[in-house]
Design a protein around this motif. Sequence first.
Motif, PDB file in Angstrom:
ATOM      1  N   THR A   1     -14.299   5.559  -6.992  1.00  0.00           N
ATOM      2  CA  THR A   1     -15.268   4.478  -6.916  1.00  0.00           C
ATOM      3  C   THR A   1     -15.878   4.291  -8.297  1.00  0.00           C
ATOM      4  O   THR A   1     -16.367   5.248  -8.898  1.00  0.00           O
ATOM      5  CB  THR A   1     -16.354   4.756  -5.854  1.00  0.00           C
TER       6      THR A   1
ATOM      7  N   LEU B   1      -1.915   4.063  -0.141  1.00  0.00           N
ATOM      8  CA  LEU B   1      -3.274   3.568  -0.321  1.00  0.00           C
ATOM      9  C   LEU B   1      -3.833   3.335   1.073  1.00  0.00           C
ATOM     10  O   LEU B   1      -3.346   2.473   1.810  1.00  0.00           O
ATOM     11  CB  LEU B   1      -3.274   2.283  -1.151  1.00  0.00           C
TER      12      LEU B   1
ATOM     13  N   ASN C   1       0.788  -1.228   0.000  1.00  0.00           N
ATOM     14  CA  ASN C   1       0.000   0.000   0.000  1.00  0.00           C
ATOM     15  C   ASN C   1       0.825   1.287   0.000  1.00  0.00           C
ATOM     16  O   ASN C   1       0.279   2.363   0.193  1.00  0.00           O
ATOM     17  CB  ASN C   1      -0.918   0.021   1.226  1.00  0.00           C
TER      18      ASN C   1
ATOM     19  N   VAL D   1     -10.148   9.977  -3.965  1.00  0.00           N
ATOM     20  CA  VAL D   1     -11.152   8.946  -3.709  1.00  0.00           C
ATOM     21  C   VAL D   1     -11.675   8.512  -5.064  1.00  0.00           C
ATOM     22  O   VAL D   1     -12.025   9.344  -5.899  1.00  0.00           O
ATOM     23  CB  VAL D   1     -12.309   9.492  -2.844  1.00  0.00           C
TER      24      VAL D   1
ATOM     25  N   SER E   1      -9.509   0.711   1.713  1.00  0.00           N
ATOM     26  CA  SER E   1      -9.615   0.650   0.256  1.00  0.00           C
ATOM     27  C   SER E   1      -9.898  -0.787  -0.169  1.00  0.00           C
ATOM     28  O   SER E   1      -9.382  -1.734   0.403  1.00  0.00           O
ATOM     29  CB  SER E   1      -8.320   1.129  -0.396  1.00  0.00           C
TER      30      SER E   1
ATOM     31  N   GLN F   1     -11.440   3.137  -3.530  1.00  0.00           N
ATOM     32  CA  GLN F   1     -10.050   3.313  -3.123  1.00  0.00           C
ATOM     33  C   GLN F   1      -9.836   4.765  -2.748  1.00  0.00           C
ATOM     34  O   GLN F   1     -10.374   5.664  -3.392  1.00  0.00           O
ATOM     35  CB  GLN F   1      -9.092   2.927  -4.252  1.00  0.00           C
ATOM     36  N   TRP F   2      -9.041   4.965  -1.723  1.00  0.00           N
ATOM     37  CA  TRP F   2      -8.651   6.321  -1.371  1.00  0.00           C
ATOM     38  C   TRP F   2      -7.188   6.308  -1.007  1.00  0.00           C
ATOM     39  O   TRP F   2      -6.670   5.333  -0.473  1.00  0.00           O
ATOM     40  CB  TRP F   2      -9.550   6.930  -0.326  1.00  0.00           C
TER      41      TRP F   2
END
Length: 188
Positions: free
Chosen positions: A98, A58, A21, A96, A62, A67-68
């Motif tokens: 999606t 990350l 990450n 962010v 997430s 995911q952010w």
Amino acid sequence: GAVRTTRYVAASLLRVGLGANLELQLGSDSRVWERTRSADAREHVQGGGDSSVALKWLLPGSNDDMQWALLARQGVLTGASDVGAERAQQDLGISVATGDLAFYVNATRDEDGTGWTASPSWTFVSTETVAAYVEAGLGTGAQRSRALGTGITWRVAPAVQLDLSVLRGFADAEDNWTGGFGVSFLLP
């Protein structure tokens, strides 16, 4: 004031995974060419540009649906005096994403002061090899701007991707165009 500036930058970005990450990013504007024209004068400068080091994380939570990530970048003054900045730029941003929608907010501090930029984007084509998107941007403070853009990515091989983008900026009394072409390689 009838001043026109054209700037070309040969930039590179090395992204190194430090874990599942966390990513280290090392960037450099290897070469910068800039030409300024007005009714009274013409000026041409060139040289090596500035560099940067960044960490992208990350964030926990997430998953495949959302995911952010957090990106912290520090500029490094390595550029020639004619094309480099007088003060190293610092950025802190969060994104962010999606589905086909994404939103990015960034705080910047540089030689012009401080400011914020917000940018939503929508990926309207997404296949295993091709993606296309539209984006908008709104900046405040030293980052004051309004912009609309689009781009396309094409994975020509499993480890090679081509990128093409164009962005039209609308600011108070001036406007600008920014275009980009990139080649990405996934190293083993």
